[in-house]
Design a protein around this motif. Structure first.
Motif, PDB file in Angstrom:
ATOM      1  N   GLU A  16      40.544  50.705  79.317  1.00 31.69           N
ATOM      2  CA  GLU A  16      39.930  49.628  79.476  1.00 31.69           C
ATOM      3  C   GLU A  16      38.739  49.704  80.799  1.00 31.69           C
ATOM      4  O   GLU A  16      37.696  49.118  80.635  1.00 31.69           O
ATOM      5  CB  GLU A  16      40.715  48.529  79.760  1.00 31.69           C
ATOM      6  N   TYR A  17      39.027  50.590  81.783  1.00 35.96           N
ATOM      7  CA  TYR A  17      38.325  50.312  83.073  1.00 35.96           C
ATOM      8  C   TYR A  17      37.411  51.616  83.116  1.00 35.96           C
ATOM      9  O   TYR A  17      36.399  51.493  84.065  1.00 35.96           O
ATOM     10  CB  TYR A  17      39.106  49.822  84.355  1.00 35.96           C
ATOM     11  N   LEU A  18      37.774  52.647  82.615  1.00 34.66           N
ATOM     12  CA  LEU A  18      37.057  53.904  82.805  1.00 34.66           C
ATOM     13  C   LEU A  18      36.331  54.191  81.726  1.00 34.66           C
ATOM     14  O   LEU A  18      36.391  53.978  80.507  1.00 34.66           O
ATOM     15  CB  LEU A  18      38.091  55.035  83.160  1.00 34.66           C
ATOM     16  N   LYS A  19      35.105  54.737  82.068  1.00 32.53           N
ATOM     17  CA  LYS A  19      33.857  55.158  80.981  1.00 32.53           C
ATOM     18  C   LYS A  19      33.915  56.747  80.891  1.00 32.53           C
ATOM     19  O   LYS A  19      33.947  57.207  82.053  1.00 32.53           O
ATOM     20  CB  LYS A  19      32.468  54.459  81.375  1.00 32.53           C
ATOM     21  N   ALA A  20      33.717  56.997  79.776  1.00 29.61           N
ATOM     22  CA  ALA A  20      33.481  58.659  79.603  1.00 29.61           C
ATOM     23  C   ALA A  20      31.908  58.937  79.802  1.00 29.61           C
ATOM     24  O   ALA A  20      31.222  57.845  79.944  1.00 29.61           O
ATOM     25  CB  ALA A  20      33.770  59.004  78.088  1.00 29.61           C
ATOM     26  N   ASP A  21      31.554  60.318  79.684  1.00 28.84           N
ATOM     27  CA  ASP A  21      30.194  60.440  80.048  1.00 28.84           C
ATOM     28  C   ASP A  21      29.136  59.885  79.019  1.00 28.84           C
ATOM     29  O   ASP A  21      28.102  59.637  79.301  1.00 28.84           O
ATOM     30  CB  ASP A  21      29.997  62.215  79.890  1.00 28.84           C
ATOM     31  N   ASP A  22      29.589  59.640  77.642  1.00 31.25           N
ATOM     32  CA  ASP A  22      28.844  58.859  76.743  1.00 31.25           C
ATOM     33  C   ASP A  22      28.797  57.625  76.783  1.00 31.25           C
ATOM     34  O   ASP A  22      27.957  56.716  75.923  1.00 31.25           O
ATOM     35  CB  ASP A  22      29.126  59.426  75.125  1.00 31.25           C
ATOM     36  N   GLY A  23      29.721  56.817  77.799  1.00 29.84           N
ATOM     37  CA  GLY A  23      29.378  55.557  77.997  1.00 29.84           C
ATOM     38  C   GLY A  23      30.733  54.691  77.272  1.00 29.84           C
ATOM     39  O   GLY A  23      30.815  53.600  77.618  1.00 29.84           O
ATOM     40  N   GLY A  24      31.436  55.585  76.446  1.00 28.47           N
ATOM     41  CA  GLY A  24      32.387  54.881  75.661  1.00 28.47           C
ATOM     42  C   GLY A  24      33.775  54.908  76.539  1.00 28.47           C
ATOM     43  O   GLY A  24      33.541  55.388  77.706  1.00 28.47           O
ATOM     44  N   PRO A  25      34.712  54.314  76.010  1.00 33.18           N
ATOM     45  CA  PRO A  25      35.903  54.238  76.969  1.00 33.18           C
ATOM     46  C   PRO A  25      36.788  55.648  77.156  1.00 33.18           C
ATOM     47  O   PRO A  25      36.355  56.801  76.295  1.00 33.18           O
ATOM     48  CB  PRO A  25      36.982  53.533  75.996  1.00 33.18           C
ATOM     49  N   TRP A  26      37.229  55.835  78.241  1.00 35.11           N
ATOM     50  CA  TRP A  26      38.086  57.295  78.654  1.00 35.11           C
ATOM     51  C   TRP A  26      39.028  57.352  77.880  1.00 35.11           C
ATOM     52  O   TRP A  26      39.814  56.541  77.281  1.00 35.11           O
ATOM     53  CB  TRP A  26      38.533  56.989  79.937  1.00 35.11           C
ATOM     54  N   ARG A  27      38.980  58.768  77.248  1.00 37.53           N
ATOM     55  CA  ARG A  27      40.028  59.100  76.348  1.00 37.53           C
ATOM     56  C   ARG A  27      40.908  60.404  76.711  1.00 37.53           C
ATOM     57  O   ARG A  27      40.114  61.329  77.240  1.00 37.53           O
ATOM     58  CB  ARG A  27      39.792  59.409  75.005  1.00 37.53           C
ATOM     59  N   PHE A  28      42.098  60.202  76.879  1.00 38.62           N
ATOM     60  CA  PHE A  28      42.836  61.497  77.392  1.00 38.62           C
ATOM     61  C   PHE A  28      42.889  62.311  76.297  1.00 38.62           C
ATOM     62  O   PHE A  28      43.025  62.147  75.072  1.00 38.62           O
ATOM     63  CB  PHE A  28      44.109  61.218  77.748  1.00 38.62           C
ATOM     64  N   THR A  29      42.716  63.774  76.303  1.00 31.45           N
ATOM     65  CA  THR A  29      43.277  64.898  75.231  1.00 31.45           C
ATOM     66  C   THR A  29      44.599  64.732  75.180  1.00 31.45           C
ATOM     67  O   THR A  29      45.542  63.917  76.108  1.00 31.45           O
ATOM     68  CB  THR A  29      42.998  66.243  76.101  1.00 31.45           C
ATOM     69  N   ARG A  30      45.195  65.116  74.140  1.00 26.39           N
ATOM     70  CA  ARG A  30      46.382  65.106  73.751  1.00 26.39           C
ATOM     71  C   ARG A  30      47.520  65.952  75.054  1.00 26.39           C
ATOM     72  O   ARG A  30      48.576  65.088  75.296  1.00 26.39           O
ATOM     73  CB  ARG A  30      46.976  65.861  72.511  1.00 26.39           C
ATOM     74  N   GLU A  31      46.980  66.810  75.538  1.00 30.07           N
ATOM     75  CA  GLU A  31      47.795  67.517  76.739  1.00 30.07           C
ATOM     76  C   GLU A  31      47.792  66.657  77.824  1.00 30.07           C
ATOM     77  O   GLU A  31      48.912  66.603  78.479  1.00 30.07           O
ATOM     78  CB  GLU A  31      47.148  68.936  76.899  1.00 30.07           C
TER      79      GLU A  31
END
Length: 77
Positions: A16-31
């Motif tokens: 909700e509060y962090l943005k990925a490099d592409d501006g989308g929501p932050w997503r963790f890898t499975r690991e």
């Protein structure tokens, strides 16, 4: 997966509060998500199970950045 964890709330907050490099929501890898879920695991009284931890890889690893946050050790580049 741990039976009780606050990790899902942490992952939700990050999305909700962090943005990925592409501006989308932050997503963790499975690991990384698995690490967060276990790191924030709690026992039946609500106490954290783990007080110390390290996510460590061999130099070069798989090219993924290290998890930043509690219990991690950032790799120098």
């Amino acid at each position: 997966m741990p039976e009780r964890t606050l990790g899902w709330q942490v992952a939700g907050w990050c999305a909700e509060y962090l943005k990925a490099d592409d501006g989308g929501p932050w997503r963790f890898t499975r690991e990384h998500l698995r690490f967060v879920l276990w790191w924030y695991a709690v026992d039946e009284t609500g106490r954290f199970i783990y007080r110390k931890g390290v996510l460590q890889r061999l130099k070069g690893g798989d090219g993924l950045p290290p998890t930043e946050g509690p219990g991690s050790r950032a790799r120098s580049r």
